[in-house]
Design an enzyme around this catalytic site. Structure first.
Site, PDB file in Angstrom:
ATOM      1  N   HIS A   1       0.844  -1.192   0.000  1.00 46.88           N
ATOM      2  CA  HIS A   1       0.000   0.000   0.000  1.00 46.88           C
ATOM      3  C   HIS A   1       0.877   1.238   0.000  1.00 46.88           C
ATOM      4  CE1 HIS A   1      -3.165   2.797   1.110  1.00 46.88           C
ATOM      5  NE2 HIS A   1      -3.997   1.861   0.688  1.00 46.88           N
TER       6      HIS A   1
ATOM      7  N   ASP B   1      -7.955  -5.330  -0.054  1.00 50.30           N
ATOM      8  CA  ASP B   1      -8.449  -6.231  -1.100  1.00 50.30           C
ATOM      9  C   ASP B   1      -8.108  -7.692  -0.855  1.00 50.30           C
ATOM     10  OD1 ASP B   1      -9.653  -4.297  -2.771  1.00 50.30           O
ATOM     11  OD2 ASP B   1      -7.666  -3.617  -3.361  1.00 50.30           O
TER      12      ASP B   1
HETATM   13  N1  ACO Z   1       4.115  -7.710  -4.751  1.00 53.48           N
HETATM   14  C1  ACO Z   1       5.446  -7.679  -4.955  1.00 53.48           C
HETATM   15  N2  ACO Z   1       6.206  -6.573  -4.827  1.00 53.48           N
HETATM   16  C2  ACO Z   1       5.593  -5.441  -4.479  1.00 53.48           C
HETATM   17  C3  ACO Z   1       4.202  -5.391  -4.250  1.00 53.48           C
HETATM   18  C4  ACO Z   1       3.454  -6.583  -4.382  1.00 53.48           C
HETATM   19  N3  ACO Z   1       2.143  -6.606  -4.167  1.00 53.48           N
HETATM   20  N4  ACO Z   1       3.829  -4.126  -3.925  1.00 53.48           N
HETATM   21  C5  ACO Z   1       4.963  -3.407  -3.954  1.00 53.48           C
HETATM   22  N5  ACO Z   1       6.024  -4.192  -4.287  1.00 53.48           N
HETATM   23  C6  ACO Z   1       7.438  -3.784  -4.356  1.00 53.48           C
HETATM   24  C7  ACO Z   1       7.726  -2.994  -5.615  1.00 53.48           C
HETATM   25  O1  ACO Z   1       8.124  -3.830  -6.658  1.00 53.48           O
HETATM   26  C8  ACO Z   1       8.825  -2.079  -5.127  1.00 53.48           C
HETATM   27  O2  ACO Z   1      10.012  -2.836  -5.060  1.00 53.48           O
HETATM   28  P1  ACO Z   1      11.449  -2.133  -5.337  1.00 53.48           P
HETATM   29  O3  ACO Z   1      11.631  -1.141  -4.235  1.00 53.48           O
HETATM   30  O4  ACO Z   1      12.422  -3.257  -5.310  1.00 53.48           O
HETATM   31  O5  ACO Z   1      11.350  -1.500  -6.705  1.00 53.48           O
HETATM   32  C9  ACO Z   1       8.429  -1.752  -3.689  1.00 53.48           C
HETATM   33  O6  ACO Z   1       7.663  -2.880  -3.252  1.00 53.48           O
HETATM   34  C10 ACO Z   1       7.605  -0.481  -3.555  1.00 53.48           C
HETATM   35  O7  ACO Z   1       6.461  -0.610  -4.413  1.00 53.48           O
HETATM   36  P2  ACO Z   1       5.801   0.564  -5.258  1.00 53.48           P
HETATM   37  O8  ACO Z   1       5.155   0.006  -6.468  1.00 53.48           O
HETATM   38  O9  ACO Z   1       6.801   1.665  -5.435  1.00 53.48           O
HETATM   39  O10 ACO Z   1       4.720   1.050  -4.228  1.00 53.48           O
HETATM   40  P3  ACO Z   1       3.518   2.014  -4.556  1.00 53.48           P
HETATM   41  O11 ACO Z   1       3.245   2.744  -3.310  1.00 53.48           O
HETATM   42  O12 ACO Z   1       3.798   2.798  -5.776  1.00 53.48           O
HETATM   43  O13 ACO Z   1       2.329   1.004  -4.933  1.00 53.48           O
HETATM   44  C11 ACO Z   1       0.574  -0.534  -4.689  1.00 53.48           C
HETATM   45  C12 ACO Z   1       1.390   0.590  -4.023  1.00 53.48           C
HETATM   46  C13 ACO Z   1       0.082  -0.081  -6.077  1.00 53.48           C
HETATM   47  C14 ACO Z   1      -0.633  -0.849  -3.825  1.00 53.48           C
HETATM   48  C15 ACO Z   1       1.481  -1.793  -4.823  1.00 53.48           C
HETATM   49  O14 ACO Z   1       1.869  -2.225  -3.537  1.00 53.48           O
HETATM   50  C16 ACO Z   1       0.798  -2.927  -5.590  1.00 53.48           C
HETATM   51  O15 ACO Z   1       0.874  -2.963  -6.812  1.00 53.48           O
HETATM   52  N6  ACO Z   1       0.113  -3.868  -4.872  1.00 53.48           N
HETATM   53  C17 ACO Z   1      -0.597  -4.929  -5.535  1.00 53.48           C
HETATM   54  C18 ACO Z   1      -1.930  -4.406  -6.064  1.00 53.48           C
HETATM   55  C19 ACO Z   1      -2.913  -4.133  -4.955  1.00 53.48           C
HETATM   56  O16 ACO Z   1      -3.110  -4.941  -4.052  1.00 53.48           O
HETATM   57  N7  ACO Z   1      -3.570  -2.983  -5.046  1.00 53.48           N
HETATM   58  C20 ACO Z   1      -4.606  -2.567  -4.070  1.00 53.48           C
HETATM   59  C21 ACO Z   1      -4.086  -1.452  -3.210  1.00 53.48           C
HETATM   60  S1  ACO Z   1      -5.261  -0.980  -1.994  1.00 53.48           S
HETATM   61  C22 ACO Z   1      -6.415  -0.115  -2.865  1.00 53.48           C
HETATM   62  O17 ACO Z   1      -6.131   0.580  -3.785  1.00 53.48           O
HETATM   63  C23 ACO Z   1      -7.741  -0.257  -2.504  1.00 53.48           C
END
Ligand code: ACO
Length: 429
Positions: A306, A363
């Site tokens: 998140h 979720d």
């Molecule tokens: N699985 C694996 N790796 C992940 C995940 C995940 N679910 N989420 C983040 N990471 C990693 C990224 O690859 C990144 O790694 P790095 O530092 O080596 O490059 C690091 O964690 C930071 O992630 P970001 O994408 O920069 O985080 P951001 O804050 O931009 O994204 C998000 C947040 C979109 C929720 C992300 O965690 C994600 O894609 N999660 C999966 C989708 C999801 O569950 N979305 C629902 C969110 S809640 C809502 O909107 C209601």
């Protein structure tokens, strides 16, 4: 004297005011930055940018805190219904009993769609994604109530909000009925918000659906837990669209589109797909986690991570418990819940997820509850939208009433071609 931040650019120093919120959150106010320095800030994804001041929802992502108008989310676990929470978010305080009754009566009065709207559903193919229908139909509502475009006072706004909150569930249920080729079921004025929605989803013309109390309570809590989450992608979208003075319906229709994406509300569908793949034996939980860590795979552990929560998401914790309770109440077992628990266990003991502070989000468990209720997977994000609507409305109204009503219009750093000449076809190489 209040705190200042000092920015040094070349030989110049600039003092920038620091703004502090009621919970001690701090921001450097850069409103005049460009005018004073000629510079802008660059913050893709707005991770460090406060787009507004808001009094609706407080999140402390480090401590796993979520409060609506000051009230911790945990206090909604057994008490209020969704309509009361919607009122709280939109109008800023808990309603009196009389206000609550009046608002509920307004929702009942506005539950029906104009008969003309029913024909719009017929035009969509059976396979149309319900989120597309929902967004289109919320926008189409603008056509039926143009008098609500200019909201002059609180009463007019309350009427528009009641219309939207009430009709969204009718639209959602009709979208579902259309997709399965079943006749539309009119709302029943004797039923309350959640039961009425389940009635429109599942009743037959010859047989009324009787809603189980445990199911009703679980769906009520799901809606409450999704009701607002400050400046998330869809809410920011609603505010951005609303900042152009687009009407409430058009702004919320845009919110639905933003919510649809798999990185936002659409993740609840992706979670179920992921759990199902594991259940079918196509991949083990361990392999899935390994894939999620592999940047080349483009796979993410859906329902994990998140932007704001760097500790557990309190909603995920509550929903995990609701999933267990509901299944027990219904006397059922769901292998997908076991798989979800297993994935959570593996991920939370893996340094990749621990170091990046990736925890289950809202979720992760909601789909298991919705599945137990009998909601089809393609309706999951629609349920999220019904829940989030009061939040969108509250933010739209807060912005509408606020003193800062500038159109949202970010800038950019241009990295394209510098000036060059147009070349006619015959002179191109
Ligand atoms: N699985 C694996 N790796 C992940 C995940 C995940 N679910 N989420 C983040 N990471 C990693 C990224 O690859 C990144 O790694 P790095 O530092 O080596 O490059 C690091 O964690 C930071 O992630 P970001 O994408 O920069 O985080 P951001 O804050 O931009 O994204 C998000 C947040 C979109 C929720 C992300 O965690 C994600 O894609 N999660 C999966 C989708 C999801 O569950 N979305 C629902 C969110 S809640 C809502 O909107 C209601």
């Amino acid at each position: 004297m209040s705190e200042q931040a000092t920015l040094i650019l070349g030989d110049s120093r600039y003092e920038l005011p620091v703004v502090e919120g009621t919970e001690g959150e701090r921001a450097i106010d850069i409103r005049d930055l460009r005018a004073r320095t000629g510079h802008i800030t660059l913050d893709p994804g707005f991770a460090n940018t406060g787009s507004c001041e808001s009094a609706i929802t407080f999140i402390d992502g480090e401590r796993g805190i979520l409060r609506y108008r000051g009230i911790p989310i945990e206090q909604f676990a057994d008490g209020p219904n969704f309509v009361e929470v919607a009122w709280l978010l939109i109008f800023g305080r808990l309603p009196t009993e009389a206000e609550s009754r009046r608002f509920s009566a307004e929702l009942t009065a506005h539950a029906n769609l104009d008969e003309g709207m029913k024909h719009h559903f017929e035009g969509f193919p059976r396979s149309a994604p319900p989120m597309a229908i929902l967004s289109a139909m919320i926008n189409a509502l603008s056509c039926f109530y143009p008098e609500l475009f200019e909201l002059e006072d609180d009463d007019q706004f309350r009427c528009a909000a009641a219309r939207l909150i009430s009709k969204v569930r009718t639209v959602a249920a009709y979208a579902y009925r259309h997709s399965v080729g079943k006749p539309y079921i009119y709302p029943d004025p004797k039923l309350r918000y959640v039961s009425n929605f389940l009635h429109m989803m599942f009743s037959q013309p010859y047989q009324q659906h009787i809603c189980d109390e445990a199911v009703r309570d679980a769906l009520n809590l799901i809606l409450i837990l999704h009701a607002d989450h400050e400046q998330n992608c869809s809410t920011s979208t609603v505010r951005i669209v609303g900042s152009s003075q687009a009407n409430l319906f058009a702004s919320c229709a845009a919110g639905v589109c933003a919510l649809w994406g798999p990185l936002h509300g659409g993740a609840n569908v992706e979670v179920l797909t992921m759990l199902d793949e594991i259940h079918r034996g196509r991949v083990t939980p361990e392999e899935y986690v390994r894939l999620a860590k592999d940047k080349d795979s483009k796979v993410r552990l859906m329902g994990f991570g998140h932007r704001v929560y760097k500790n557990f998401d309190p909603r995920a914790k509550m929903l995990g418990e609701v999933a267990e309770r509901l299944l027990a109440n219904l006397g059922r077992e769901d292998p997908l819940l076991d798989i979800a628990r297993k994935l959570e266990e593996i991920a939370l003991s893996d340094p990749y997820f621990v170091e990046r502070k990736l925890y289950p989000n809202v979720d992760f468990y909601s789909g298991i509850i919705l599945r137990a209720i009998g909601i089809p997977t393609n309706m999951f994000t629609v349920i999220f939208a019904i829940g989030r609507l009061p939040g969108w409305i509250a933010h739209w109204w807060e912005q509408h009433q606020g003193s800062v009503t500038r159109i949202a219009r970010p800038r950019q750093i241009y990295v394209g071609n510098t000036e060059m000449d147009y070349v006619p076809f015959d002179a191109r190489g």
